[in-house]
Design a protein around this motif. Structure first.
Motif, PDB file in Angstrom:
ATOM      1  N   TYR A  36      65.377  43.581  78.914  1.00 59.87           N
ATOM      2  CA  TYR A  36      64.845  43.937  77.596  1.00 59.87           C
ATOM      3  C   TYR A  36      64.069  45.255  77.623  1.00 59.87           C
ATOM      4  O   TYR A  36      63.536  45.683  76.614  1.00 59.87           O
ATOM      5  CB  TYR A  36      63.887  42.857  77.080  1.00 59.87           C
ATOM      6  CG  TYR A  36      64.555  41.558  76.735  1.00 59.87           C
ATOM      7  CD1 TYR A  36      65.101  41.348  75.471  1.00 59.87           C
ATOM      8  CD2 TYR A  36      64.634  40.521  77.656  1.00 59.87           C
ATOM      9  CE1 TYR A  36      65.704  40.147  75.138  1.00 59.87           C
ATOM     10  CE2 TYR A  36      65.234  39.310  77.336  1.00 59.87           C
ATOM     11  CZ  TYR A  36      65.769  39.136  76.085  1.00 59.87           C
ATOM     12  OH  TYR A  36      66.367  37.943  75.762  1.00 59.87           O
ATOM     13  N   VAL A  37      63.982  45.890  78.796  1.00 63.48           N
ATOM     14  CA  VAL A  37      63.172  47.095  78.950  1.00 63.48           C
ATOM     15  C   VAL A  37      64.091  48.299  79.114  1.00 63.48           C
ATOM     16  O   VAL A  37      64.997  48.297  79.951  1.00 63.48           O
ATOM     17  CB  VAL A  37      62.222  46.971  80.162  1.00 63.48           C
ATOM     18  CG1 VAL A  37      61.359  48.221  80.290  1.00 63.48           C
ATOM     19  CG2 VAL A  37      61.340  45.737  80.016  1.00 63.48           C
ATOM     20  N   VAL A  38      63.842  49.311  78.290  1.00 64.70           N
ATOM     21  CA  VAL A  38      64.634  50.541  78.337  1.00 64.70           C
ATOM     22  C   VAL A  38      63.702  51.734  78.482  1.00 64.70           C
ATOM     23  O   VAL A  38      62.500  51.637  78.228  1.00 64.70           O
ATOM     24  CB  VAL A  38      65.510  50.711  77.078  1.00 64.70           C
ATOM     25  CG1 VAL A  38      66.482  49.551  76.927  1.00 64.70           C
ATOM     26  CG2 VAL A  38      64.681  50.878  75.820  1.00 64.70           C
ATOM     27  N   SER A  39      64.287  52.866  78.880  1.00 64.18           N
ATOM     28  CA  SER A  39      63.490  54.078  79.009  1.00 64.18           C
ATOM     29  C   SER A  39      64.236  55.263  78.413  1.00 64.18           C
ATOM     30  O   SER A  39      65.461  55.280  78.333  1.00 64.18           O
ATOM     31  CB  SER A  39      63.170  54.353  80.479  1.00 64.18           C
ATOM     32  OG  SER A  39      64.355  54.610  81.202  1.00 64.18           O
ATOM     33  N   LEU A  40      63.460  56.232  77.982  1.00 69.12           N
ATOM     34  CA  LEU A  40      63.959  57.504  77.480  1.00 69.12           C
ATOM     35  C   LEU A  40      63.192  58.619  78.170  1.00 69.12           C
ATOM     36  O   LEU A  40      62.013  58.446  78.517  1.00 69.12           O
ATOM     37  CB  LEU A  40      63.716  57.635  75.976  1.00 69.12           C
ATOM     38  CG  LEU A  40      64.626  56.903  75.022  1.00 69.12           C
ATOM     39  CD1 LEU A  40      64.058  56.962  73.599  1.00 69.12           C
ATOM     40  CD2 LEU A  40      66.016  57.510  75.042  1.00 69.12           C
ATOM     41  N   GLU A  41      63.828  59.760  78.335  1.00 72.09           N
ATOM     42  CA  GLU A  41      63.111  60.920  78.862  1.00 72.09           C
ATOM     43  C   GLU A  41      62.004  61.278  77.887  1.00 72.09           C
ATOM     44  O   GLU A  41      62.140  61.098  76.682  1.00 72.09           O
ATOM     45  CB  GLU A  41      64.066  62.099  79.028  1.00 72.09           C
ATOM     46  CG  GLU A  41      65.092  61.898  80.113  1.00 72.09           C
ATOM     47  CD  GLU A  41      66.007  63.101  80.257  1.00 72.09           C
ATOM     48  OE1 GLU A  41      65.736  64.155  79.636  1.00 72.09           O
ATOM     49  OE2 GLU A  41      66.993  62.985  80.992  1.00 72.09           O
ATOM     50  N   LYS A  42      60.913  61.823  78.412  1.00 69.52           N
ATOM     51  CA  LYS A  42      59.771  62.164  77.550  1.00 69.52           C
ATOM     52  C   LYS A  42      60.131  63.172  76.468  1.00 69.52           C
ATOM     53  O   LYS A  42      59.544  63.166  75.402  1.00 69.52           O
ATOM     54  CB  LYS A  42      58.617  62.703  78.394  1.00 69.52           C
ATOM     55  CG  LYS A  42      57.626  61.657  78.754  1.00 69.52           C
ATOM     56  CD  LYS A  42      56.351  62.291  79.218  1.00 69.52           C
ATOM     57  CE  LYS A  42      55.331  61.206  79.412  1.00 69.52           C
ATOM     58  NZ  LYS A  42      54.139  61.707  80.058  1.00 69.52           N
ATOM     59  N   SER A  43      61.088  64.019  76.748  1.00 73.21           N
ATOM     60  CA  SER A  43      61.453  65.048  75.767  1.00 73.21           C
ATOM     61  C   SER A  43      62.335  64.511  74.638  1.00 73.21           C
ATOM     62  O   SER A  43      62.576  65.205  73.658  1.00 73.21           O
ATOM     63  CB  SER A  43      62.166  66.198  76.472  1.00 73.21           C
ATOM     64  OG  SER A  43      63.355  65.727  77.085  1.00 73.21           O
ATOM     65  N   SER A  44      62.801  63.273  74.756  1.00 75.34           N
ATOM     66  CA  SER A  44      63.700  62.684  73.747  1.00 75.34           C
ATOM     67  C   SER A  44      62.939  62.229  72.511  1.00 75.34           C
ATOM     68  O   SER A  44      61.788  61.815  72.593  1.00 75.34           O
ATOM     69  CB  SER A  44      64.416  61.465  74.332  1.00 75.34           C
ATOM     70  OG  SER A  44      65.186  61.817  75.434  1.00 75.34           O
ATOM     71  N   LYS A  45      63.628  62.268  71.374  1.00 72.71           N
ATOM     72  CA  LYS A  45      63.081  61.643  70.170  1.00 72.71           C
ATOM     73  C   LYS A  45      63.133  60.144  70.395  1.00 72.71           C
ATOM     74  O   LYS A  45      64.092  59.632  70.971  1.00 72.71           O
ATOM     75  CB  LYS A  45      63.894  62.046  68.946  1.00 72.71           C
ATOM     76  CG  LYS A  45      63.770  63.511  68.605  1.00 72.71           C
ATOM     77  CD  LYS A  45      64.525  63.839  67.353  1.00 72.71           C
ATOM     78  CE  LYS A  45      64.357  65.313  67.020  1.00 72.71           C
ATOM     79  NZ  LYS A  45      65.036  65.679  65.784  1.00 72.71           N
ATOM     80  N   TYR A  46      62.118  59.435  69.917  1.00 70.98           N
ATOM     81  CA  TYR A  46      62.051  58.012  70.253  1.00 70.98           C
ATOM     82  C   TYR A  46      61.639  57.102  69.109  1.00 70.98           C
ATOM     83  O   TYR A  46      61.525  55.889  69.288  1.00 70.98           O
ATOM     84  CB  TYR A  46      61.106  57.797  71.444  1.00 70.98           C
ATOM     85  CG  TYR A  46      59.671  58.169  71.169  1.00 70.98           C
ATOM     86  CD1 TYR A  46      58.751  57.189  70.819  1.00 70.98           C
ATOM     87  CD2 TYR A  46      59.235  59.472  71.256  1.00 70.98           C
ATOM     88  CE1 TYR A  46      57.435  57.503  70.576  1.00 70.98           C
ATOM     89  CE2 TYR A  46      57.917  59.802  71.016  1.00 70.98           C
ATOM     90  CZ  TYR A  46      57.020  58.824  70.680  1.00 70.98           C
ATOM     91  OH  TYR A  46      55.716  59.141  70.434  1.00 70.98           O
ATOM     92  N   ALA A  47      61.460  57.606  67.914  1.00 73.43           N
ATOM     93  CA  ALA A  47      60.971  56.781  66.796  1.00 73.43           C
ATOM     94  C   ALA A  47      61.868  55.592  66.516  1.00 73.43           C
ATOM     95  O   ALA A  47      61.382  54.479  66.276  1.00 73.43           O
ATOM     96  CB  ALA A  47      60.814  57.641  65.545  1.00 73.43           C
ATOM     97  N   SER A  48      63.193  55.783  66.559  1.00 73.48           N
ATOM     98  CA  SER A  48      64.088  54.670  66.247  1.00 73.48           C
ATOM     99  C   SER A  48      64.050  53.587  67.316  1.00 73.48           C
ATOM    100  O   SER A  48      64.309  52.422  67.027  1.00 73.48           O
ATOM    101  CB  SER A  48      65.517  55.168  66.042  1.00 73.48           C
ATOM    102  OG  SER A  48      66.022  55.723  67.229  1.00 73.48           O
ATOM    103  N   VAL A  49      63.720  53.942  68.551  1.00 70.12           N
ATOM    104  CA  VAL A  49      63.580  52.951  69.615  1.00 70.12           C
ATOM    105  C   VAL A  49      62.227  52.251  69.494  1.00 70.12           C
ATOM    106  O   VAL A  49      62.124  51.030  69.612  1.00 70.12           O
ATOM    107  CB  VAL A  49      63.747  53.612  71.003  1.00 70.12           C
ATOM    108  CG1 VAL A  49      63.505  52.611  72.122  1.00 70.12           C
ATOM    109  CG2 VAL A  49      65.134  54.244  71.137  1.00 70.12           C
ATOM    110  N   LEU A  50      61.195  53.013  69.210  1.00 72.54           N
ATOM    111  CA  LEU A  50      59.835  52.472  69.098  1.00 72.54           C
ATOM    112  C   LEU A  50      59.736  51.390  68.026  1.00 72.54           C
ATOM    113  O   LEU A  50      59.080  50.374  68.231  1.00 72.54           O
ATOM    114  CB  LEU A  50      58.847  53.596  68.806  1.00 72.54           C
ATOM    115  CG  LEU A  50      57.385  53.212  68.675  1.00 72.54           C
ATOM    116  CD1 LEU A  50      56.851  52.663  70.000  1.00 72.54           C
ATOM    117  CD2 LEU A  50      56.555  54.412  68.237  1.00 72.54           C
ATOM    118  N   LYS A  51      60.415  51.548  66.908  1.00 75.24           N
ATOM    119  CA  LYS A  51      60.275  50.590  65.805  1.00 75.24           C
ATOM    120  C   LYS A  51      60.782  49.197  66.156  1.00 75.24           C
ATOM    121  O   LYS A  51      60.372  48.222  65.544  1.00 75.24           O
ATOM    122  CB  LYS A  51      60.938  51.104  64.534  1.00 75.24           C
ATOM    123  CG  LYS A  51      62.439  51.045  64.539  1.00 75.24           C
ATOM    124  CD  LYS A  51      62.996  51.516  63.219  1.00 75.24           C
ATOM    125  CE  LYS A  51      64.498  51.348  63.210  1.00 75.24           C
ATOM    126  NZ  LYS A  51      65.070  51.721  61.930  1.00 75.24           N
TER     127      LYS A  51
END
Length: 135
Positions: A81-96
């Motif tokens: 259930y845990v995913v990661s994104l690079e810090k430079s990536s947009k992440y709002a859609s994952v955060l919600k």
């Protein structure tokens, strides 16, 4: 000829309740206000999730939800259930769709609320996280 009859099972909404550090938490939008009101004392407006400090509180809430037709899954091991994104990536859609969020030196790590949210995050460019859980 008699018409065929078969039993239709109503689909139950599934809610995953995760152990996050010392608390239990879940994120779900209830279509009806009455269900939200049953658990409103446990809603964290800062974290946009329901939080339970003790197993007793968690159990009371899950019984209320089961009585209203929800299927509850307790998740102690968040692997998958845990995913990661690079810090430079947009992440709002994952955060919600995440329950918890943390940053490491190079990436943002998210605990997703369900496997559908994991799939959406992967489609967005996230990867399954295989490091030490930061939460």
């Amino acid at each position: 000829m008699r018409p065929s009859t078969f039993e239709v099972t109503e689909r139950r909404a599934k809610i995953n309740v995760f152990r996050v550090g010392r608390i239990w938490a879940f994120k779900h939008f209830f279509g009806e206000k009455e269900t939200f009101k049953l658990l409103a004392d446990h809603y964290s407006r800062d974290n946009y999730r329901f939080e339970f400090l003790t197993e007793h509180e968690r159990d009371e809430a899950t019984e209320k939800l089961r009585a209203r037709g929800f299927e509850i899954h307790l998740v102690e091991d968040p692997a998958g259930y845990v995913v990661s994104l690079e810090k430079s990536s947009k992440y709002a859609s994952v955060l919600k769709n995440s329950i918890e969020y943390a940053e490491t030196q190079n990436e943002r790590v998210f605990l997703m609320k369900d496997l559908v949210s994991v799939e959406l995050a992967l489609d967005f460019g996230a990867e399954i996280y295989d490091g030490i859980m930061p939460f």
